[in-house]
Design an enzyme around this catalytic site. Sequence first.
Site, PDB file in Angstrom:
ATOM      1  N   ARG A 149       0.802  -1.283  -0.036  1.00 63.52           N
ATOM      2  CA  ARG A 149       0.033  -0.046   0.014  1.00 63.52           C
ATOM      3  C   ARG A 149       0.927   1.292   0.102  1.00 63.52           C
ATOM      4  NH1 ARG A 149      -3.319   2.270   5.078  1.00 63.52           N
ATOM      5  NH2 ARG A 149      -1.614   3.161   5.415  1.00 63.52           N
ATOM      6  N   HIS A 212      -8.791   7.069   1.932  1.00 65.75           N
ATOM      7  CA  HIS A 212      -9.341   7.220   3.599  1.00 65.75           C
ATOM      8  C   HIS A 212     -10.416   8.098   3.666  1.00 65.75           C
ATOM      9  CE1 HIS A 212      -8.173   6.783   7.730  1.00 65.75           C
ATOM     10  NE2 HIS A 212      -7.813   5.786   7.248  1.00 65.75           N
ATOM     11  N   GLU A 236      -8.809   2.051  -2.233  1.00 65.37           N
ATOM     12  CA  GLU A 236      -9.554   1.742  -1.029  1.00 65.37           C
ATOM     13  C   GLU A 236     -10.128   3.145  -0.503  1.00 65.37           C
ATOM     14  OE1 GLU A 236      -7.112   0.238   2.195  1.00 65.37           O
ATOM     15  OE2 GLU A 236      -8.720   0.710   3.725  1.00 65.37           O
ATOM     16  N   GLU A 262     -13.937  -1.404   6.095  1.00 67.68           N
ATOM     17  CA  GLU A 262     -13.076  -1.644   7.356  1.00 67.68           C
ATOM     18  C   GLU A 262     -13.983  -0.905   8.454  1.00 67.68           C
ATOM     19  OE1 GLU A 262      -9.282   0.132   6.711  1.00 67.68           O
ATOM     20  OE2 GLU A 262      -9.817   1.811   8.000  1.00 67.68           O
ATOM     21  N   ARG A 283     -13.649  -5.318   3.002  1.00 66.96           N
ATOM     22  CA  ARG A 283     -12.668  -5.128   3.949  1.00 66.96           C
ATOM     23  C   ARG A 283     -13.116  -5.319   5.424  1.00 66.96           C
ATOM     24  NH1 ARG A 283      -8.038  -3.864   3.842  1.00 66.96           N
ATOM     25  NH2 ARG A 283      -7.842  -1.916   5.287  1.00 66.96           N
ATOM     26  N   GLU A 339      -4.465  -7.480   4.779  1.00 70.76           N
ATOM     27  CA  GLU A 339      -3.747  -6.479   4.991  1.00 70.76           C
ATOM     28  C   GLU A 339      -2.695  -6.937   6.130  1.00 70.76           C
ATOM     29  OE1 GLU A 339      -5.747  -3.161   6.321  1.00 70.76           O
ATOM     30  OE2 GLU A 339      -3.780  -1.723   6.484  1.00 70.76           O
ATOM     31  N   TRP A 402     -10.625  12.219   8.088  1.00 69.70           N
ATOM     32  CA  TRP A 402      -9.278  11.894   8.406  1.00 69.70           C
ATOM     33  C   TRP A 402      -8.661  10.795   7.484  1.00 69.70           C
ATOM     34  CZ3 TRP A 402      -6.950   7.689  11.342  1.00 69.70           C
ATOM     35  CH2 TRP A 402      -5.841   7.535  11.392  1.00 69.70           C
TER      36      TRP A 402
END
Length: 402
Positions: A149, A212, A236, A262, A283, A339, A402
Amino acid sequence: MSNRITAARAIVCSPGRNYVTVVIETAEGLAGIGDATLNGRELAVASYLNDHILPLLIGRDPSRIEDIWQYLYRGAYWRRGPVTMTAIAGVDVALWDIKAKAAGMPLYQLLGGASRERMLCYTHADGADIDETLAAIEEKQRQGFAAVRVQSGVPGLDRIYGVHAPGETADDPHTAPIEGDWDTSFYLRHAPMLFEVARECFPDLHLLHDAHHRLTPNEAAQLGRSLEPYRLFWLEDPVPAESQESWRRVRQMTTVPLAVGEVFNSIWDAQQLITERLTDYLRTTIVHAGGVTHVRRIADLCALYQIRTGFHGANDLSPVTMGAALHFGRWVPNFGIQEYASHPRQAAEVFGWDWACRDGHLHSGEAAGHGVSFDEAAAARFPYQRRYLDVNRLKDGTLWDW
Ligand code: CS2
Ligand code: MG
C-alpha cells in the site's frame, strides 16, 4: 452435563498500543481468546463487555456459538454499531477458539478446511515525498512483499493520513487528536504523479492506495480515472460509505478496482455495495463486524457477486484478530488479500501466535483454535493509555474526513 462457561472478562492493555482482549473460561478447563479492540474507544467496548454482556454468559453452554450470537445481537434491542459489534466479536471469536480447541483442530478445519496453502498479503509503505515513498516501497519489495500500500505526503499539505511522522508508524494514536490539513485539489494533482513513478519503478508489484474516505463521488471518479494507467490492485475507501448508492457514480466512471468496508460492522452496511457490485473487495473484518459468525455470512453474500475479501489488518487490530482472520482466509473460497501492518514490538510480550509472514504471504498456524495466546500477567505490565485517532481539517478550518 454439557460444558459451561465459568468465567469471562475483557482486559484492556497497551503493549505499544491499546488492545481489548476477551478471555472466556469453561468448566472443562478450556479458555478462548477474542479481540474486541476499537481504536480510540477501547474503554467503551470493555465496559459493554464487562458491565453488560459477559455476566450473561456465565453458566451458558460455550458450544452454542450461534445461539449466543443471536442472544447478544437481538437481545441488546439496540442493534449494530461499532461498539456493540466489536464486543460481540470478542465473545464470538473466543467461543470459536474454544470449540476448535475442544475438537483438537485449527479453526480453518472447523470452518470447512483449507481452500489454499497461504494467503497473499499487503503491507504499508509511505514517505513524506515521492522519493522517500519509492525508497519505502523498495524496502518492502526487498523484504519479499508482492503487494504494497502506497501513501505519500502531498505538496502543500503538512500532515495527512498514512504518512508517519519521524519516529512513529503511520497509525500511531496520540494523547489528543492531532489535526491534519487537507486540500482535495492538491491531492488529486499529486496522486497520479506518485503512481506514474511508482508503476514505472515497480512494474510487477501490486500497488494499493487508501484514499481514506476523503473524496466526493465525482472526485473519486476523477481520481480513479487518473490512476487507471497504473494498474492498481485497488483504490480503497475513496468515498465515505454511509450512502452506499453514492458508489454508483464511482463505479460508472472508472474501472480502477475498489475496496471498502473496514469501518463497517454488519452485513447491512455493505448489502447494497455487494448486491450492486459497487466494490471489488470487502474489507469488513472479524473484530469489528460481530466475529467469525457474522463475517462468514458477509463473505458468503460477497461470493454470490464475485466480490473477494480484503480484510482490514492495521496494527490496531490485535494479533488475535490476525490469527482468526488467517484461519478464515485459509478457508473462505472468495479470499482476495489480507492487510498486514506488523504489530508493535511489545505486543509479542503479551500475545503469542503461530501464524507467520514470509514470501509475501501470510501462513496460518496449525495449532488447535486460532493459535493466538494471551498472557494476562504480562498484559498487566502495560496499562491502558488514553489515545485518539487524528482528525482532519480543510485549510479554512472545516472538519473533514481523516
Ligand atoms: C487504515 C487503517 O489500514 C487501513 O486501511 O484505514 O490504518 C485505519 O486508519 C486504522 O485502522 C484506524 O484505527
Ligand atoms: Mg483503510
